[in-house]
Design a protein around this motif. Structure first.
Motif, PDB file in Angstrom:
ATOM      1  N   GLY A 156      57.452 103.470  45.381  1.00 25.36           N
ATOM      2  CA  GLY A 156      56.177 104.126  45.624  1.00 25.36           C
ATOM      3  C   GLY A 156      55.232 103.987  44.437  1.00 25.36           C
ATOM      4  N   THR A 157      53.968 104.277  44.682  1.00 23.45           N
ATOM      5  CA  THR A 157      52.920 104.205  43.666  1.00 23.45           C
ATOM      6  C   THR A 157      52.194 105.541  43.621  1.00 23.45           C
ATOM      7  N   GLU A 158      51.873 105.990  42.423  1.00 23.85           N
ATOM      8  CA  GLU A 158      51.140 107.235  42.275  1.00 23.85           C
ATOM      9  C   GLU A 158      49.768 107.091  42.922  1.00 23.85           C
ATOM     10  N   VAL A 159      49.242 108.188  43.486  1.00 26.67           N
ATOM     11  CA  VAL A 159      48.029 108.122  44.321  1.00 26.67           C
ATOM     12  C   VAL A 159      46.844 107.571  43.545  1.00 26.67           C
ATOM     13  N   GLU A 160      46.607 108.096  42.343  1.00 21.94           N
ATOM     14  CA  GLU A 160      45.455 107.646  41.574  1.00 21.94           C
ATOM     15  C   GLU A 160      45.581 106.171  41.187  1.00 21.94           C
ATOM     16  N   LEU A 161      46.804 105.759  40.855  1.00 19.72           N
ATOM     17  CA  LEU A 161      47.019 104.347  40.528  1.00 19.72           C
ATOM     18  C   LEU A 161      46.794 103.469  41.737  1.00 19.72           C
ATOM     19  N   TRP A 162      47.212 103.937  42.922  1.00 20.93           N
ATOM     20  CA  TRP A 162      47.002 103.172  44.161  1.00 20.93           C
ATOM     21  C   TRP A 162      45.506 103.022  44.458  1.00 20.93           C
ATOM     22  N   TYR A 263      51.634 108.378  34.994  1.00 23.50           N
ATOM     23  CA  TYR A 263      52.424 109.549  35.404  1.00 23.50           C
ATOM     24  C   TYR A 263      53.871 109.125  35.623  1.00 23.50           C
ATOM     25  N   PRO A 264      54.830 109.833  35.029  1.00 22.46           N
ATOM     26  CA  PRO A 264      54.673 110.969  34.113  1.00 22.46           C
ATOM     27  C   PRO A 264      54.171 110.512  32.752  1.00 22.46           C
TER      28      PRO A 264
END
Length: 300
Positions: A156-162, A263-264
């Motif tokens: 998965g990818t963090e939302v902001e990074l996506w 993140y983290p």
């Protein structure tokens, strides 16, 4: 009317409910039907199946269980359009001639079962199984698509990074689209220029004997003018598109210079931890020195 056998009803009881119902339908000699549209036949099948389950739970021998099922089907068929008093007489007559000998307590249990189900709700049975009803049924097919299988969480990818990656991809796609559009316009204008030059050439070669110097000069000027206009349009379009591409590059550069936070968050470097601990030690040392100086002043 089908004659249920002891082996048949034993097989019905040993199956799960739905499988037992379908097996009972085959034993009764009924054709396969749509249980949603033909509710009347579905109810009849449920009534016969429940009577077999009751008889088996009472511990009756399998021949007696088969006779209870046969008796249920006969009651449903023979009591149509009869008053309830006549239905009670039919039930009593059939129980007095029950083919399998049963203890009085077991025979009373069978009588109580039919009294509490068939006789108690006799008019409901008549309304459902005998009276014709107006059907207003609508059926629609709905295709249900299951959601796609999610990827493992580790992929998965963090939302902001996506979102950041999507913005970069959109800018790159827009830049590529601008370049492709510029090449297409250039090819189109060049083809128009070539077509115009060919038409001028054909007119010159066709009327060479009749063209004077002034007409020939005019045609050449028109050809040169058209070529210059075509080159002007090409350059203007390329300059405008290049400017738009530069704007996209600037936006992309601004995004690259401001990536989203990781993140983290990464742990503090060892140097920073050491500097903080050293500052704390220095402050404690200063406090201790101040206390010692105060004690010395008091002694003096």
């Amino acid at each position: 009317m089908a004659n249920l056998s002891a082996e048949g009803v034993e097989g019905v009881i040993q199956l799960e409910r739905e499988g037992g119902r379908q097996y009972l339908r085959e034993l009764l000699g009924w054709k396969k039907f749509d249980e949603v549209r033909d509710l009347r036949q579905t109810i009849r099948l449920d009534i016969c199946y429940q009577s077999l389950v009751f008889a088996a739970q009472q511990g009756l021998p399998w021949p007696a269980v088969a006779e209870v099922g046969r008796l249920t089907e006969e009651l449903l068929e023979d009591s149509k359009d009869f008053p309830i008093s006549q239905a009670i007489k039919i039930l009593q007559k059939k129980l007095t001639t029950f083919p399998v000998t049963l203890p009085p307590c077991k025979l009373c249990a069978v009588l109580d079962y039919f009294h509490n189900t068939f006789i108690k709700h006799y008019w409901l049975y008549q309304f459902v199984l005998v009276r014709e009803r107006d059907r207003h049924q609508r059926f629609a097919s709905l295709e249900v698509c299951a959601p796609p299988q999610p990827l493992p969480l580790m992929e998965g990818t963090e939302v902001e990074l996506w979102k950041y990656q999507q913005q970069l991809a959109a800018l790159s796609a827009a830049e590529e689209e601008k370049r492709t559009k510029m090449l297409l316009i250039r090819e189109t204008l060049q083809q128009e220029r070539e077509h115009m030059l060919r038409s001028v050439y054909r007119s010159v070669t066709r009327h060479t004997a009749f063209l004077g110097k002034q007409a020939l000069t005019s045609l050449v000027k028109e050809a040169i003018k058209a070529q210059i206009q075509s080159l002007h349009d090409i350059f203007q379009n390329e300059i405008q598109t290049t400017f738009e591409i530069l704007q996209l590059k600037l936006q992309k550069k601004a995004l690259l210079l401001n990536p989203p936070p990781v993140y983290p968050p990464p742990p503090f470097p060892a140097g920073r931890k050491g500097s903080k601990s050293q500052k704390l030690k220095q402050e404690k040392g200063k406090e201790e020195k101040g206390k010692e100086q105060k004690k010395k002043k008091k002694k003096k």
